[in-house]
Motif scaffolding. Structure first.
Motif, mmCIF file in Angstrom:
data_model
loop_
_atom_site.group_PDB
_atom_site.id
_atom_site.type_symbol
_atom_site.label_atom_id
_atom_site.label_comp_id
_atom_site.label_asym_id
_atom_site.label_seq_id
_atom_site.Cartn_x
_atom_site.Cartn_y
_atom_site.Cartn_z
ATOM 1 N N ILE A 1 -43.202 28.787 52.718
ATOM 2 C CA ILE A 1 -43.309 30.475 52.475
ATOM 3 C C ILE A 1 -44.051 30.714 51.227
ATOM 4 O O ILE A 1 -43.598 30.516 50.064
ATOM 5 N N VAL A 2 -45.286 31.169 51.169
ATOM 6 C CA VAL A 2 -46.051 31.084 50.023
ATOM 7 C C VAL A 2 -46.873 32.497 49.804
ATOM 8 O O VAL A 2 -47.298 33.338 50.753
ATOM 9 N N SER A 3 -46.963 33.119 48.630
ATOM 10 C CA SER A 3 -47.766 34.154 48.147
ATOM 11 C C SER A 3 -48.991 34.050 48.499
ATOM 12 O O SER A 3 -49.774 32.887 48.104
ATOM 13 N N ARG A 4 -49.829 35.166 48.987
ATOM 14 C CA ARG A 4 -51.060 34.890 49.284
ATOM 15 C C ARG A 4 -52.201 34.238 48.302
ATOM 16 O O ARG A 4 -52.849 33.268 48.642
ATOM 17 N N HIS A 5 -51.928 34.583 46.964
ATOM 18 C CA HIS A 5 -52.876 34.125 46.009
ATOM 19 C C HIS A 5 -52.626 32.573 45.658
ATOM 20 O O HIS A 5 -53.422 31.943 45.252
ATOM 21 N N LEU A 6 -51.661 32.093 46.457
ATOM 22 C CA LEU A 6 -51.140 30.736 46.080
ATOM 23 C C LEU A 6 -51.512 29.976 47.375
ATOM 24 O O LEU A 6 -51.131 28.663 47.322
ATOM 25 N N ALA A 7 -51.670 30.539 48.232
ATOM 26 C CA ALA A 7 -51.773 29.867 49.748
ATOM 27 C C ALA A 7 -52.916 28.692 49.765
ATOM 28 O O ALA A 7 -54.002 29.075 49.292
ATOM 29 N N LYS A 8 -52.397 27.901 50.904
ATOM 30 C CA LYS A 8 -53.566 27.100 51.063
ATOM 31 C C LYS A 8 -53.702 26.859 52.737
ATOM 32 O O LYS A 8 -52.929 27.408 53.408
ATOM 33 N N ASP A 9 -54.644 26.137 53.055
ATOM 34 C CA ASP A 9 -54.843 26.036 54.701
ATOM 35 C C ASP A 9 -53.670 25.956 55.657
ATOM 36 O O ASP A 9 -53.669 26.752 56.501
ATOM 37 N N ASN A 10 -52.933 25.044 55.163
ATOM 38 C CA ASN A 10 -51.800 24.654 56.191
ATOM 39 C C ASN A 10 -50.488 25.319 56.016
ATOM 40 O O ASN A 10 -49.481 24.826 56.369
ATOM 41 N N ASP A 11 -50.346 26.228 55.102
ATOM 42 C CA ASP A 11 -49.261 26.816 54.827
ATOM 43 C C ASP A 11 -48.823 27.556 55.755
ATOM 44 O O ASP A 11 -49.610 28.005 56.887
ATOM 45 N N ASN A 12 -47.416 27.735 56.322
ATOM 46 C CA ASN A 12 -46.849 28.335 57.361
ATOM 47 C C ASN A 12 -46.914 29.841 57.279
ATOM 48 O O ASN A 12 -47.027 30.626 58.476
ATOM 49 N N ILE A 13 -45.940 30.453 56.087
ATOM 50 C CA ILE A 13 -45.824 32.060 56.170
ATOM 51 C C ILE A 13 -46.626 32.419 54.919
ATOM 52 O O ILE A 13 -46.129 32.068 53.942
ATOM 53 N N ILE A 14 -47.325 33.285 55.186
ATOM 54 C CA ILE A 14 -48.176 33.869 53.988
ATOM 55 C C ILE A 14 -47.542 35.025 53.526
ATOM 56 O O ILE A 14 -47.528 36.151 54.593
ATOM 57 N N LEU A 15 -46.996 35.447 52.427
ATOM 58 C CA LEU A 15 -46.616 36.825 51.902
ATOM 59 C C LEU A 15 -47.814 37.427 51.263
ATOM 60 O O LEU A 15 -48.383 36.986 50.169
ATOM 61 N N PRO A 16 -47.712 38.845 51.569
ATOM 62 C CA PRO A 16 -48.446 39.518 50.702
ATOM 63 C C PRO A 16 -48.191 39.558 49.188
ATOM 64 O O PRO A 16 -47.119 39.417 48.898
ATOM 65 N N ASP A 17 -49.307 39.780 48.238
ATOM 66 C CA ASP A 17 -49.205 39.417 47.038
ATOM 67 C C ASP A 17 -48.382 40.859 46.326
ATOM 68 O O ASP A 17 -48.779 41.878 46.512
ATOM 69 N N VAL A 18 -47.223 40.576 45.603
ATOM 70 C CA VAL A 18 -46.556 41.545 44.724
ATOM 71 C C VAL A 18 -46.437 41.109 43.396
ATOM 72 O O VAL A 18 -46.553 39.689 43.257
ATOM 73 N N ASP A 19 -45.762 41.967 42.442
ATOM 74 C CA ASP A 19 -45.464 41.379 41.106
ATOM 75 C C ASP A 19 -44.468 40.159 41.437
ATOM 76 O O ASP A 19 -43.702 40.242 42.185
#
Ligand code: M6R
Length: 359
Positions: free
Chosen positions: A301-319
């Motif tokens: 479960i990863v914030s968008r700006h830290l995401a890589k190709d094979n991540d599963n759940i991408i979170l929009p970026d917030v503070d």
């Protein structure tokens, strides 16, 4: 009334964006200034230590709040499980201020602490969803969550509302005390981003259902891991999973795994990494790889700006400080679909009551 929803929990998860917007409406004036009672800010600003007290999910919301208060306000803040604090009170500072977190405002363990706080004439604030509840009546100050009734035993919208109110309060207090960090933190704008972000996560239910069917429906154990604030969220994520789906789940500081717990990893053990913080993202990723090398099925479960190709759940970026408001939502839904897939009563898990009024 749960309308077309099969369970209240799903309805309450879906209500979270609206609750965030409501809090913005309730807690900010037309000029974007937080509308927190000055008497409350004055009383808090005189404290040399903030003590946050709660149980279960409310305790977990306190763990996030403490990080926010320390960062924006600069007053040392500790978080305590009420049933522990009531009987093993730590050595207190000279000028304590108590913050009680309780969705229901009726939790007996927390009330036990408040009774003693009042005996000592220490100032206190209750943050609750229920106006005129016991904890609200007995504390010096009250702030409300405005989350609407929470019926499902598993707390969801109260958790995110508690974190949002803590952030608004920290911002207001930091500004009251002239702390530059608080001035720079645009919590109102951020809560708008959070509301939209929550919406996009709740719109991706089918992905979360598929992940829970595939990875969580069979195993008896699972782990959520993360560092810092992500670790705090992993405790809440694990509680959701165990409470309604009966999977034995643990939330873990990812760096601690190799000091013992990694021995539990076997083929197929789900390990879910929460990754929202720049400083620790790489470290949590390597901890995930370590579990994968021992057979774990890892999910991210990863914030968008830290995401890589094979991540599963991408979170929009917030503070970064508000990332729990988003990272917890997929965890709530993973727990929901795991419970649903097992044919359990999602809203009324065995052995549990919504409000725990005995100690
Ligand atoms: O009403 P409260 O917030 O004081 O309740 C505290 C806990 O009993 C509650 O958060 C419990 O852990 C939930 N069932 C968790 O989903």
């Amino acid at each position: 009334d749960k309308g077309a929803y099969p369970f209240y929990m799903l309805k309450e998860v879906d209500e979270q964006p609206a609750v965030m917007r409501k809090l913005v409406q309730k807690y900010f004036d037309e000029d974007g200034k937080p509308t927190i009672d000055e008497e409350l800010l004055k009383s808090m600003s005189e404290a040399d230590h903030l003590y946050i007290v709660g149980a279960g999910t409310s305790y977990h919301a306190g763990l996030i709040g403490a990080r926010i208060f320390e960062k924006l306000v600069g007053i040392p803040t500790s978080v305590h499980i009420s049933s522990e604090f009531a009987y093993e009170q730590p050595l207190l500072s000279k000028k304590p201020f108590f913050i009680f977190l309780s969705q229901s405002g009726e939790t007996a363990d927390s009330r036990e602490v408040l009774v003693n706080v009042n005996k000592n004439n220490w100032p206190s604030l209750t943050i609750t969803n229920v106006d005129k509840s016991t904890l609200s009546r007995e504390a010096t100050f009250t702030e409300l969550l405005y989350a609407g009734p929470e019926i499902a035993v598993a707390s969801t919208k109260a958790y995110t509302a508690q974190i949002a109110v803590e952030a608004i309060l920290a911002k207001a207090l930091g500004e009251y005390m002239n702390k530059p960090v608080a001035g720079a933190f645009d919590v109102k704008h951020q809560l708008g981003l959070v509301a939209n972000g929550m919406q996009s996560i709740t719109d991706s239910k089918s992905i979360l259902k598929d992940l829970s069917d595939k990875y969580l429906s069979k195993p008896r154990n699972a782990f959520y891991i993360g560092r810092g604030i992500d670790w705090s969220v992993s405790l809440e994520a694990a509680l959701k999973l165990k409470e309604i789906s009966y999977v034995q789940a643990e939330g873990f500081a990812s760096g601690e795994l190799k000091h013992g717990t990694i021995a539990l990893i076997e083929k197929g053990t789900p390990v879910i990494g929460i990754i929202t913080q720049d400083r620790t993202a790489g470290l949590t990723r390597s901890n995930l790889e370590e579990t994968e090398a021992r057979g774990a099925n890892t999910l991210t479960i990863v914030s968008r700006h830290l995401a890589k190709d094979n991540d599963n759940i991408i979170l929009p970026d917030v503070d970064e400080l508000l990332s729990p408001l988003l990272s917890v939502v997929p965890a709530q839904l993973l727990a929901y679909y795991t419970s649903l897939g097992k044919g359990l009563d999602v809203d009324k898990p065995r052995n549990l009551a919504k409000s725990v009024t005995v100690q």
